[in-house]
Scaffold this active site. Structure first.
Site, PDB file in Angstrom:
ATOM      1  N   PHE A 178       0.885  -1.162   0.000  1.00 19.70           N
ATOM      2  CA  PHE A 178       0.000   0.000   0.000  1.00 19.70           C
ATOM      3  C   PHE A 178       0.930   1.221   0.000  1.00 19.70           C
ATOM      4  CE2 PHE A 178      -2.652   3.200   2.042  1.00 19.70           C
ATOM      5  CZ  PHE A 178      -3.919   2.958   1.541  1.00 19.70           C
ATOM      6  N   ASP A 228       2.605  -4.830   8.838  1.00 20.86           N
ATOM      7  CA  ASP A 228       1.410  -4.012   8.679  1.00 20.86           C
ATOM      8  C   ASP A 228       0.218  -4.976   8.599  1.00 20.86           C
ATOM      9  OD1 ASP A 228      -0.769  -2.612   7.610  1.00 20.86           O
ATOM     10  OD2 ASP A 228       0.550  -1.116   6.709  1.00 20.86           O
ATOM     11  N   TYR A 258     -10.232   0.858  11.180  1.00 20.62           N
ATOM     12  CA  TYR A 258     -11.494   1.217  10.514  1.00 20.62           C
ATOM     13  C   TYR A 258     -11.877   0.227   9.426  1.00 20.62           C
ATOM     14  CZ  TYR A 258      -7.971   3.567   7.593  1.00 20.62           C
ATOM     15  OH  TYR A 258      -6.855   3.858   6.842  1.00 20.62           O
ATOM     16  N   LYS A 259     -11.049  -0.809   9.213  1.00 22.11           N
ATOM     17  CA  LYS A 259     -11.390  -1.819   8.208  1.00 22.11           C
ATOM     18  C   LYS A 259     -12.136  -2.955   8.917  1.00 22.11           C
ATOM     19  CE  LYS A 259      -7.704  -0.153   5.273  1.00 22.11           C
ATOM     20  NZ  LYS A 259      -6.277  -0.202   4.967  1.00 22.11           N
ATOM     21  N   ARG A 284     -12.346  -5.158  -6.245  1.00 19.72           N
ATOM     22  CA  ARG A 284     -11.993  -5.714  -4.943  1.00 19.72           C
ATOM     23  C   ARG A 284     -13.264  -5.952  -4.129  1.00 19.72           C
ATOM     24  NH1 ARG A 284      -8.136  -2.921  -0.561  1.00 19.72           N
ATOM     25  NH2 ARG A 284     -10.017  -1.688  -0.380  1.00 19.72           N
TER      26      ARG A 284
END
Ligand SMILES: *Cc1c(COP(=O)(O)O)cnc(C)c1O
Length: 408
Positions: free
Chosen positions: A139, A208, A233-234, A382
């Site tokens: 990312f 990560d 927040y995922k 996705r």
């Protein structure tokens, strides 16, 4: 009714996690009966709102802030919230209490962890360690931050494919920044063996966990991970921009030399002394005043995990992604899309990524029909599967709408 619709119904009926859906704010059940419900497959970008959050946030604002005001730092537990909420996340990532602190964004925590990793590697007689390895497919924020951390510490930054990391390690390696699950492809990397290889080379790995925390067992303590970061927040449903977490293994905490030694990480923050003296324990990862509204929204959101085993979540996640791939294979003409997510369970996170040349346009039309995934440049559709609130009927419907959209 097709076989797959019947199968979806049976799988939902046998699903031990199905009732957890009621802990979230989702489209009404009547919409499901009418087959018009939206299907939310973007929990790997922003998790759904847990039902307990709105009233809790209202209480934090009206009573804790509005009435108690400054007393809340003590009486409402504001001051200790970063460590308390870290301990709440800990069992989900296989960590004993006292090693996780919550605060700042993932980007900021990547910076703290990578610089601290380089400092630790050098401290152990490794003056010649002047290289940071970074996941070449990471990312982007992790790569940007790692590059700056490298410049500041006099290291060079070398991007490598995660699977190639063992062969790239040398006596020069100080730190290695890796993603547990690739955000685009959904590939799960072998955390135990990569961690062991990095440590055997005398360097430190920073993991990560943005796409694995809350989606699958991580086993931080069990695998001897030194440093890890992740967002909330995922799959942890903490809300937009909810603060990230930082894990520092207990036996390394005294050596964790933060590049952002703010007053909240001081041994005696209210001593207001000009000299910095780091606190002991996980609090050493703190920086400045915590973001209380977001933190306490996250704390409420974590209540949805009460009584939930992460192993059960993983089992359902794999069943959902298997079923989605099966439905896509049944409904979508061969060759129209190509999965870039591995079929092997040991290499799959909790999402399915499908490539097709017109992915941007396809995703726009899918979203217009209520099936919400996301598009990742240049050609990836996705779909994130959050087992706490996504079911098998949702999954079948998403694949069916995808096939219809692709056929238009
Ligand atoms: C989502 C995500 C981030 C987000 O970083 P923020 O600083 O919270 O914006 C970072 N790294 C990875 C791998 C991610 O998936």
């Amino acid at each position: 009714m097709s076989d797959l619709v019947v199968r979806a119904g049976k799988l939902d009926a046998a699903d031990e996690l199905a009732a957890l859906r009621d802990r979230f704010v989702l489209d009404p059940v009547s919409d499901h009966a009418a087959d018009t419900a939206g299907v939310y497959l973007d929990g790997n970008s922003l998790g759904v709102l847990p039902a307990v959050v709105p009233d809790r946030v209202a209480d934090v604002v009206r009573r804790q802030w509005g009435e108690l005001r400054i007393r809340s730092w003590e009486e409402s537990g504001w001051w200790t919230a970063p460590e308390r909420i870290g301990d709440r996340i800990a069992p989900l990532v296989g960590a004993a209490p006292g090693q996780i602190v919550v605060g700042d964004s993932t980007s900021v925590n990547v910076f703290k962890a990578v610089v601290a990793a380089v400092r630790m590697a050098r401290e152990a007689g490794g003056d010649g360690r002047d290289e940071i390895l970074v996941d070449a497919t990471t990312f982007p924020t992790d790569g940007y931050i790692a590059r700056s951390a490298a410049r500041m510490t006099g290291c060079t930054l070398r991007p490598v494919d995660p699977a190639q990391v063992p062969g790239a390690l040398s006596g020069r390696t100080a730190a290695v920044l890796l993603n547990h699950v690739d955000y685009r492809t959904g590939r799960l990397y072998d955390l135990p063996s990569l961690t062991a290889a990095v440590h055997a080379a005398g360097a430190y790995a920073v993991w990560d966990l943005c796409h694995s925390a809350g989606a699958l067992p991580v086993g931080l303590d069990g695998h001897g991970v030194a440093l890890a970061v992740g967002c909330t927040y995922k799959y942890l449903n903490g809300g937009p921009g909810s603060p990230a977490f930082l894990y520092v293994r207990r036996d390394l905490q005294d050596r964790f030399d933060s590049p952002l030694p703010g007053w909240n990480s001081h041994a005696e923050p209210f001593g207001m002394r000009p000299e910095y003296e780091p606190s002991a324990g996980a609090t050493r990862g703190r920086v400045g005043t915590p973001d209380i509204l977001s933190l306490l929204a996250l704390e409420a959101a974590l209540e949805v995990w009460d009584g939930v085993r992460i192993e059960a979540v993983r089992a359902k996640s794999l069943a959902l992604t298997d079923f989605f791939l099966e439905c896509v294979a049944a409904y979508v003409p061969a060759g129209r899309v190509e999965s870039v997510t591995p079929y092997a369970h040991a290499e799959r996170g909790s999402q399915v990524a499908l490539r097709c040349p017109d992915a941007g346009d396809v995703m726009e039309r899918l979203i217009a029909r209520g099936v919400v995934g996301d598009f990742r440049h240049p050609d990836v559709l996705r779909f994130g599967f959050t087992p706490l609130y996504v079911g098998f009927a949702d999954t079948e419907r998403a694949a069916r709408v995808l096939a219809e959209t692709l056929a238009e």
